[in-house]
Design an enzyme around this catalytic site. Structure first.
Site, PDB file in Angstrom:
ATOM      1  N   LYS A  69      54.491  30.833-130.406  1.00  0.00           N
ATOM      2  CA  LYS A  69      55.486  32.277-130.191  1.00  0.00           C
ATOM      3  C   LYS A  69      55.684  32.647-131.679  1.00  0.00           C
ATOM      4  O   LYS A  69      55.048  34.202-131.900  1.00  0.00           O
ATOM      5  CB  LYS A  69      56.575  32.607-129.450  1.00  0.00           C
ATOM      6  CG  LYS A  69      56.136  32.117-127.668  1.00  0.00           C
ATOM      7  CD  LYS A  69      55.050  33.267-127.184  1.00  0.00           C
ATOM      8  CE  LYS A  69      54.711  33.148-125.665  1.00  0.00           C
ATOM      9  NZ  LYS A  69      53.314  33.864-125.308  1.00  0.00           N
TER      10      LYS A  69
ATOM     11  N   SER B 185      57.886  37.046-127.553  1.00  0.00           N
ATOM     12  CA  SER B 185      59.068  36.545-126.378  1.00  0.00           C
ATOM     13  C   SER B 185      59.511  36.443-128.009  1.00  0.00           C
ATOM     14  O   SER B 185      59.638  36.337-129.089  1.00  0.00           O
ATOM     15  CB  SER B 185      58.767  34.803-126.691  1.00  0.00           C
ATOM     16  OG  SER B 185      59.852  34.393-126.031  1.00  0.00           O
TER      17      SER B 185
ATOM     18  N   TYR C 168      57.786  25.590-127.751  1.00  0.00           N
ATOM     19  CA  TYR C 168      57.413  26.871-127.184  1.00  0.00           C
ATOM     20  C   TYR C 168      57.413  28.250-128.325  1.00  0.00           C
ATOM     21  O   TYR C 168      56.903  29.215-128.825  1.00  0.00           O
ATOM     22  CB  TYR C 168      57.971  27.077-126.354  1.00  0.00           C
ATOM     23  CG  TYR C 168      57.682  28.101-125.675  1.00  0.00           C
ATOM     24  CD1 TYR C 168      56.622  29.113-124.789  1.00  0.00           C
ATOM     25  CD2 TYR C 168      58.719  29.839-125.610  1.00  0.00           C
ATOM     26  CE1 TYR C 168      56.329  30.347-123.954  1.00  0.00           C
ATOM     27  CE2 TYR C 168      58.981  30.640-125.082  1.00  0.00           C
ATOM     28  CZ  TYR C 168      57.254  31.264-124.752  1.00  0.00           C
ATOM     29  OH  TYR C 168      57.607  32.228-123.447  1.00  0.00           O
TER      30      TYR C 168
HETATM   31  P1  NAP Z   1      53.855  32.676-115.213  1.00  0.00           P
HETATM   32  O1  NAP Z   1      53.996  33.423-113.937  1.00  0.00           O
HETATM   33  O2  NAP Z   1      53.887  31.270-115.439  1.00  0.00           O
HETATM   34  O3  NAP Z   1      52.213  33.189-115.148  1.00  0.00           O
HETATM   35  C1  NAP Z   1      51.010  32.764-116.462  1.00  0.00           C
HETATM   36  C2  NAP Z   1      49.712  32.700-116.529  1.00  0.00           C
HETATM   37  O4  NAP Z   1      48.977  32.178-117.324  1.00  0.00           O
HETATM   38  C3  NAP Z   1      48.864  32.491-114.775  1.00  0.00           C
HETATM   39  O5  NAP Z   1      48.644  33.807-114.715  1.00  0.00           O
HETATM   40  C4  NAP Z   1      48.377  31.635-115.149  1.00  0.00           C
HETATM   41  O6  NAP Z   1      47.667  31.157-114.624  1.00  0.00           O
HETATM   42  C5  NAP Z   1      48.550  31.041-116.541  1.00  0.00           C
HETATM   43  N1  NAP Z   1      47.813  30.176-117.339  1.00  0.00           N
HETATM   44  C6  NAP Z   1      49.150  28.996-117.178  1.00  0.00           C
HETATM   45  N2  NAP Z   1      48.352  27.844-118.325  1.00  0.00           N
HETATM   46  C7  NAP Z   1      47.021  28.187-118.294  1.00  0.00           C
HETATM   47  C8  NAP Z   1      46.008  27.441-118.434  1.00  0.00           C
HETATM   48  N3  NAP Z   1      45.935  26.504-119.102  1.00  0.00           N
HETATM   49  N4  NAP Z   1      44.418  28.347-118.348  1.00  0.00           N
HETATM   50  C9  NAP Z   1      44.583  29.632-117.974  1.00  0.00           C
HETATM   51  N5  NAP Z   1      45.637  30.729-117.925  1.00  0.00           N
HETATM   52  C10 NAP Z   1      46.750  29.821-117.074  1.00  0.00           C
HETATM   53  O7  NAP Z   1      54.799  33.666-116.563  1.00  0.00           O
HETATM   54  P2  NAP Z   1      54.695  34.781-116.971  1.00  0.00           P
HETATM   55  O8  NAP Z   1      55.995  34.149-116.803  1.00  0.00           O
HETATM   56  O9  NAP Z   1      54.302  35.945-116.449  1.00  0.00           O
HETATM   57  O10 NAP Z   1      54.432  34.810-118.873  1.00  0.00           O
HETATM   58  C11 NAP Z   1      53.359  35.425-119.293  1.00  0.00           C
HETATM   59  C12 NAP Z   1      53.117  35.454-120.437  1.00  0.00           C
HETATM   60  O11 NAP Z   1      54.852  36.144-121.132  1.00  0.00           O
HETATM   61  C13 NAP Z   1      53.101  34.365-121.565  1.00  0.00           C
HETATM   62  O12 NAP Z   1      52.276  34.262-122.407  1.00  0.00           O
HETATM   63  C14 NAP Z   1      54.732  34.151-121.344  1.00  0.00           C
HETATM   64  O13 NAP Z   1      54.735  32.836-122.772  1.00  0.00           O
HETATM   65  C15 NAP Z   1      55.423  35.693-122.183  1.00  0.00           C
HETATM   66  N6  NAP Z   1      56.419  35.572-121.918  1.00  0.00           N
HETATM   67  C16 NAP Z   1      57.225  35.913-120.791  1.00  0.00           C
HETATM   68  C17 NAP Z   1      58.556  35.925-120.072  1.00  0.00           C
HETATM   69  C18 NAP Z   1      59.203  35.917-119.129  1.00  0.00           C
HETATM   70  O14 NAP Z   1      60.703  36.573-119.029  1.00  0.00           O
HETATM   71  N7  NAP Z   1      58.797  35.271-118.151  1.00  0.00           N
HETATM   72  C19 NAP Z   1      59.750  36.070-121.481  1.00  0.00           C
HETATM   73  C20 NAP Z   1      58.639  35.622-122.677  1.00  0.00           C
HETATM   74  C21 NAP Z   1      57.279  35.610-123.011  1.00  0.00           C
HETATM   75  P3  NAP Z   1      47.274  30.133-113.188  1.00  0.00           P
HETATM   76  O15 NAP Z   1      48.547  29.223-113.349  1.00  0.00           O
HETATM   77  O16 NAP Z   1      46.753  30.596-112.500  1.00  0.00           O
HETATM   78  O17 NAP Z   1      45.590  29.513-113.816  1.00  0.00           O
END
Ligand code: NAP
Length: 253
Positions: free
Chosen positions: A149, A132, A145
């Site tokens: 990261k 991130s 957070y």
């Molecule tokens: P999201 O839509 O909230 O999805 C999160 C995923 O992680 C879901 O599949 C969820 O599964 C799983 N998860 C959450 N807590 C968990 C736990 N305790 N045990 C197992 N699985 C868990 O998030 P996203 O935006 O796609 O983000 C994905 C990754 O990209 C993350 O690492 C995030 O920090 C990183 N990121 C995202 C962005 C962005 O713009 N979206 C930017 C920078 C970094 P369930 O809830 O179904 O169990």
């Protein structure tokens, strides 16, 4: 090729699982429940890949260890599962909240990457961390957070330093700002109208799986900023030791 994508039930994880799914590949998708992975499985199965679902709550180290033991011979691990931060000032975050974010975002990837790396040494393999902008900037709120990261990126650096000569290829990939449940729940993105298309990060990770970006192992890649064509050209050229790493910057830089 046997690949695990954690947090593949929705958002970026689902896009990655779909982008890397090909006939002949075994794609292992993970979330906290098997049921939550039904749609991802259907989407990926249509590509002709073999799909296997796994459930584990990665906030629990014992569950991360169990998941690692279910997959002793991965060719690629994508540490995508993660939780967002508290969106509070550092002194208003409780130790329990801080610890919970670190467990899911750092300790679980440490456990999964360690197990994967042990089996990949001298055989070859890929580890990709969903990084991130938070890994390389400061911010007043959500210290849990931001710290997670940064730590994840440093962890990737350790695996790179320790394993690259023995065939381990580690990548930190920041996805840009993708509209997902995570970003929609964050105050800092209220009113945002421009988002990074998830296909950008998924395309980069698919190129990593295809071995096209081996020359960039050990670096921090930014979807939405780095294009695949640029990345392919840089991979062919190779990178210098200080490029795209988390390092001390000189005064005035
Ligand atoms: P999201 O839509 O909230 O999805 C999160 C995923 O992680 C879901 O599949 C969820 O599964 C799983 N998860 C959450 N807590 C968990 C736990 N305790 N045990 C197992 N699985 C868990 O998030 P996203 O935006 O796609 O983000 C994905 C990754 O990209 C993350 O690492 C995030 O920090 C990183 N990121 C995202 C962005 C962005 O713009 N979206 C930017 C920078 C970094 P369930 O809830 O179904 O169990």
């Amino acid at each position: 090729m046997k690949i695990l994508v954690t947090g593949a039930s929705r958002g970026i994880g689902r896009a990655i699982a779909h982008a890397i799914a090909r006939p002949g590949r075994e794609i292992h998708v993970h979330a906290r429940s098997i049921e939550a992975l039904a749609e991802t499985e259907e989407l990926c199965r249509a590509t002709g890949a073999d799909i296997v679902r796994h459930a584990a709550d990665l906030s629990q180290p014992s569950e991360a260890l169990r998941l690692a033991s279910e997959l002793p011979d991965l060719d690629m691990l994508v540490n995508n599962a993660g939780v967002s931060g508290t969106e509070r000032l550092p002194w208003d975050i409780t130790p329990e909240e801080f610890d919970a974010t670190l467990k899911t975002n750092v300790l679980a990837p440490f456990i999964l990457s360690s197990a994967a790396a042990r089996s990949m040494l001298d055989r070859g393999g890929f580890i990709v961390d969903l990084s991130s902008g938070a890994a390389v900037t400061d911010r007043a709120d959500s210290a849990d957070y931001w710290v997670s990261k940064t730590a994840l990126m440093r962890l990737g650096g350790s695996f790179h330093e320790a394993g690259h000569d023995r065939g381990l290829k580690v990548f930190e990939v920041a996805p840009g700002v993708v509209q997902t449940d995570m970003t929609l729940s964050m105050r800092m993105h209220d009113g945002r109208s421009e988002w990074t298309d998830p296909s950008e990060v998924a395309g980069i990770i698919a190129a990593i799986a295809d071995g096209e970006l081996d020359g960039l192992a050990g670096t921090h890649i930014r979807a939405g900023v780095d294009t695949l064509d640029e990345l392919r050209a840089r991979a062919a050229r190779g990178v210098g030791s200080g490029e795209r790493r988390l390092r001390l910057t000189p005064w005035g830089a």
